[in-house]
Design a protein around this motif. Structure first.
Motif, PDB file in Angstrom:
ATOM      1  N   TYR A 298     -11.658 -39.986  -7.889  1.00 47.23           N
ATOM      2  CA  TYR A 298     -12.136 -41.133  -7.121  1.00 47.23           C
ATOM      3  C   TYR A 298     -12.554 -40.707  -5.709  1.00 47.23           C
ATOM      4  N   LEU A 299     -11.710 -39.913  -5.073  1.00 43.60           N
ATOM      5  CA  LEU A 299     -12.033 -39.453  -3.711  1.00 43.60           C
ATOM      6  C   LEU A 299     -13.365 -38.713  -3.682  1.00 43.60           C
ATOM      7  N   LYS A 300     -13.538 -37.844  -4.639  1.00 43.29           N
ATOM      8  CA  LYS A 300     -14.753 -37.037  -4.691  1.00 43.29           C
ATOM      9  C   LYS A 300     -15.972 -37.930  -4.892  1.00 43.29           C
ATOM     10  N   THR A 301     -15.832 -38.911  -5.752  1.00 44.87           N
ATOM     11  CA  THR A 301     -16.953 -39.823  -6.003  1.00 44.87           C
ATOM     12  C   THR A 301     -17.312 -40.607  -4.748  1.00 44.87           C
ATOM     13  N   ILE A 302     -16.302 -41.106  -4.061  1.00 47.59           N
ATOM     14  CA  ILE A 302     -16.575 -41.852  -2.825  1.00 47.59           C
ATOM     15  C   ILE A 302     -17.240 -40.927  -1.803  1.00 47.59           C
ATOM     16  N   TYR A 303     -16.753 -39.706  -1.731  1.00 44.46           N
ATOM     17  CA  TYR A 303     -17.346 -38.721  -0.812  1.00 44.46           C
ATOM     18  C   TYR A 303     -18.834 -38.534  -1.092  1.00 44.46           C
ATOM     19  N   HIS A 304     -19.183 -38.335  -2.337  1.00 43.72           N
ATOM     20  CA  HIS A 304     -20.587 -38.115  -2.702  1.00 43.72           C
ATOM     21  C   HIS A 304     -21.427 -39.365  -2.423  1.00 43.72           C
ATOM     22  N   LEU A 305     -20.857 -40.526  -2.675  1.00 41.45           N
ATOM     23  CA  LEU A 305     -21.618 -41.757  -2.418  1.00 41.45           C
ATOM     24  C   LEU A 305     -21.826 -41.954  -0.918  1.00 41.45           C
TER      25      LEU A 305
ATOM     26  N   LEU B  32      -5.181 -45.764  -3.189  1.00 43.87           N
ATOM     27  CA  LEU B  32      -5.677 -44.794  -2.202  1.00 43.87           C
ATOM     28  C   LEU B  32      -5.519 -45.346  -0.776  1.00 43.87           C
ATOM     29  N   ALA B  33      -5.681 -46.650  -0.630  1.00 41.32           N
ATOM     30  CA  ALA B  33      -5.511 -47.273   0.693  1.00 41.32           C
ATOM     31  C   ALA B  33      -4.058 -47.160   1.123  1.00 41.32           C
ATOM     32  N   GLU B  34      -3.161 -47.377   0.181  1.00 42.02           N
ATOM     33  CA  GLU B  34      -1.722 -47.251   0.416  1.00 42.02           C
ATOM     34  C   GLU B  34      -1.375 -45.863   0.954  1.00 42.02           C
ATOM     35  N   LYS B  35      -2.068 -44.866   0.439  1.00 36.72           N
ATOM     36  CA  LYS B  35      -1.837 -43.478   0.854  1.00 36.72           C
ATOM     37  C   LYS B  35      -2.682 -43.082   2.067  1.00 36.72           C
ATOM     38  N   GLU B  36      -3.375 -44.053   2.617  1.00 37.43           N
ATOM     39  CA  GLU B  36      -4.213 -43.826   3.802  1.00 37.43           C
ATOM     40  C   GLU B  36      -5.300 -42.783   3.598  1.00 37.43           C
TER      41      GLU B  36
ATOM     42  N   VAL C 261      -8.233 -43.928   2.113  1.00 39.55           N
ATOM     43  CA  VAL C 261      -9.459 -44.719   2.271  1.00 39.55           C
ATOM     44  C   VAL C 261      -9.187 -45.950   3.137  1.00 39.55           C
ATOM     45  N   ASN C 262     -10.262 -46.434   3.779  1.00 42.89           N
ATOM     46  CA  ASN C 262     -10.238 -47.723   4.465  1.00 42.89           C
ATOM     47  C   ASN C 262     -10.790 -48.727   3.476  1.00 42.89           C
ATOM     48  N   TYR C 263      -9.949 -49.673   3.136  1.00 39.42           N
ATOM     49  CA  TYR C 263     -10.372 -50.607   2.091  1.00 39.42           C
ATOM     50  C   TYR C 263     -10.035 -52.031   2.501  1.00 39.42           C
ATOM     51  N   ILE C 264     -11.050 -52.880   2.534  1.00 36.26           N
ATOM     52  CA  ILE C 264     -10.824 -54.304   2.757  1.00 36.26           C
ATOM     53  C   ILE C 264     -11.434 -55.043   1.578  1.00 36.26           C
ATOM     54  N   LYS C 265     -10.592 -55.849   0.984  1.00 35.06           N
ATOM     55  CA  LYS C 265     -11.010 -56.659  -0.172  1.00 35.06           C
ATOM     56  C   LYS C 265     -12.422 -57.202  -0.033  1.00 35.06           C
ATOM     57  N   TYR C 266     -13.180 -57.066  -1.030  1.00 32.98           N
ATOM     58  CA  TYR C 266     -14.549 -57.620  -1.106  1.00 32.98           C
ATOM     59  C   TYR C 266     -15.534 -56.945  -0.146  1.00 32.98           C
ATOM     60  N   GLN C 267     -15.060 -55.988   0.663  1.00 32.90           N
ATOM     61  CA  GLN C 267     -15.951 -55.435   1.671  1.00 32.90           C
ATOM     62  C   GLN C 267     -16.258 -53.951   1.490  1.00 32.90           C
ATOM     63  N   GLY C 268     -15.839 -53.425   0.383  1.00 39.48           N
ATOM     64  CA  GLY C 268     -16.152 -52.017   0.131  1.00 39.48           C
ATOM     65  C   GLY C 268     -15.165 -51.062   0.769  1.00 39.48           C
ATOM     66  N   VAL C 269     -15.446 -49.786   0.658  1.00 43.66           N
ATOM     67  CA  VAL C 269     -14.468 -48.767   0.985  1.00 43.66           C
ATOM     68  C   VAL C 269     -15.148 -47.578   1.665  1.00 43.66           C
ATOM     69  N   SER C 270     -14.382 -46.864   2.496  1.00 42.39           N
ATOM     70  CA  SER C 270     -14.865 -45.599   3.059  1.00 42.39           C
ATOM     71  C   SER C 270     -13.676 -44.660   3.170  1.00 42.39           C
TER      72      SER C 270
ATOM     73  N   THR D  28     -11.005 -42.206   4.923  1.00 40.92           N
ATOM     74  CA  THR D  28     -10.403 -41.911   6.227  1.00 40.92           C
ATOM     75  C   THR D  28     -10.634 -40.427   6.505  1.00 40.92           C
ATOM     76  N   GLU D  29     -10.273 -39.975   7.701  1.00 36.52           N
ATOM     77  CA  GLU D  29     -10.369 -38.543   8.014  1.00 36.52           C
ATOM     78  C   GLU D  29      -9.596 -37.725   6.985  1.00 36.52           C
ATOM     79  N   LYS D  30      -8.390 -38.204   6.738  1.00 36.41           N
ATOM     80  CA  LYS D  30      -7.533 -37.535   5.759  1.00 36.41           C
ATOM     81  C   LYS D  30      -8.195 -37.491   4.376  1.00 36.41           C
ATOM     82  N   GLY D  31      -8.775 -38.607   3.990  1.00 38.16           N
ATOM     83  CA  GLY D  31      -9.440 -38.680   2.692  1.00 38.16           C
ATOM     84  C   GLY D  31     -10.671 -37.790   2.632  1.00 38.16           C
ATOM     85  N   GLN D  32     -11.378 -37.751   3.744  1.00 37.71           N
ATOM     86  CA  GLN D  32     -12.579 -36.922   3.839  1.00 37.71           C
ATOM     87  C   GLN D  32     -12.236 -35.451   3.627  1.00 37.71           C
TER      88      GLN D  32
END
Ligand SMILES: [Mn+2]
Ligand SMILES: [Mn+2]
Ligand SMILES: [Mn+2]
Ligand SMILES: [Mn+2]
Lengths: 215, 215
Positions: free
Chosen positions: A8-15, A46-50, A52-61, A63-67
């Motif tokens: 999942y992390l890798k996919t978000i990174y590529h997107l 993933l948000a729980e583990k910090e 990704v930044n995730y807000i319901k209905y608003q998409g995801v990005s 975090t530095e750690k996730g990056q």
DNA sequence: AAATTGTTTTAGACTAGACTAAAAAAATAT
DNA sequence: ATATTTTTTTAGTCTAGTCTAAAACAATTT
């Protein structure tokens, strides 16, 4: 981190590399060939583990750690692809699926030793940049062949589509990383290109031209 | 086949190499550091897939199919260990845990190419036989150092215990595969051994001597 | 502004693999 | 032969990750 989390992390990174805006649940689901509901579940975790930044209905990005975590997976993927091609003599269209498995092997020491063994390459067999041990990436300046003007000459330095089908097509046309390509003619009717590869002249569609990177 | 199934098969394979009789649920549980109830669940699944012969309360053994599958996992484990030591310069006490991950990578082509890349080795860094692509094993004749008579000389060709602790101890004593070892004295009181390794004379316990293979 | 359409989340179900506790069977001791 | 102990299996619970169907929310169209 589980395999699934890593994917999942890798996919978000590529997107994120393509879009700037926050990444939608559906975009992730489509790319991973899974269902939106599964994505939602994972984003919460993933948000729980910090990661990704995730807000319901608003998409995801990320975090530095996730990056950083995502970059390390990409690093492993591309180093393994390089190993398979350079050392085990695989062709560039065979290595992606294997690297999908190998990228999940957990050992910093292993990947750094592999990096050294390969001579610290900066690019993988598809011309994609390999992040270094701290996540730094040496950006490669390149443009799509489809953006090149008539009569210009360039060197193929990468491919956008890395599917086996596309890479096999390039093999057939004898286009490889390092090939010199000259634009002979741009056909306005169907946006196709007449190009010279080495000594041969061939015609390629716009779709093909827009998946080849040139420098 | 899942990672977990592969790990069970491999464990049963190793236990069968020692015991002849059917393997007990508890023996598997102990070796895998899991619970007997978990083992029972898995044995049912493996029996369903015809990888093991399993009769309730009577223990388990590998079928031909299971045996071959197990050998292929062992093959991968030992080839990866060899790669790590020979090519990436890992020491023999570091590679086992990494190979535990790498042995689950699924690709016949990869492992056969790796085999060739390494020069088709017949033994891994611990002196254990590497099954070939069809599962054949070249048996290595060897005996435990503890079984050797006084004044006999042999070459260290393998280790029984492959734990990091034991291997590091051997490094400290400068005992490696290929080392010449001579039995100078066997102490009847505590069964310890006085041996010569190269030019040095040292004393080792019976436990140490019974974990070193000699030819 | 209301209705429709599309997207995302929630609720509930399923599987693999693990666990604990209890029951059943086998092995051992008396 | 019976009783006790040990081993193994069963029953039921848990988590991760997936799915379908329904509900909630957001974006578009009329
Ligand atoms: Mn790839
Ligand atoms: Mn690549
Ligand atoms: Mn090992
Ligand atoms: Mn080994």
């Amino acid at each position: 981190m589980t395999f699934s989390e890593e994917n999942y992390l890798k996919t978000i990174y590529h997107l994120m590399a393509v879009s700037d805006a926050d990444i939608s649940t559906n975009a992730i689901a489509e790319k991973m060939e899974t269902k939106a509901s599964s994505v939602t579940d994972m984003l919460k975790k993933l948000a729980e583990k910090e990661l990704v930044n995730y807000i319901k209905y608003q998409g995801v990005s990320l975090t530095e750690k996730g990056q950083l975590a995502a970059k390390m997976i990409v690093r492993k993927h591309r180093l393994w692809e390089t190993f398979l091609v350079e050392k085990l003599d695989f062709s560039w269209d065979e290595v992606h699926d294997l690297a999908e498995q190998l990228e999940h092997i957990k050992s910093e020491k292993l990947i750094n030793k592999l990096d050294d063994f390969l001579g610290n390459p900066t690019e993988d067999p598809h011309g994609d940049a390999i992040p270094d041990a701290s996540g730094r990436i040496t950006k490669i300046e390149k443009q799509l062949l489809s953006e090149l003007e008539k009569n210009r000459v360039g060197i193929c330095v990468g491919v956008k589509d890395t599917s086996s089908d596309f890479l096999k097509y390039l093999d057939k046309q004898e286009i490889a990383l390092g090939s010199q390509i000259e634009i002979i003619e741009k056909e306005s009717f169907d946006s196709s290109f007449r190009i010279r590869v080495g000594t041969k002249e061939i015609t390629i569609s716009h779709k093909i031209a827009s998946n080849i990177y040139i420098k």
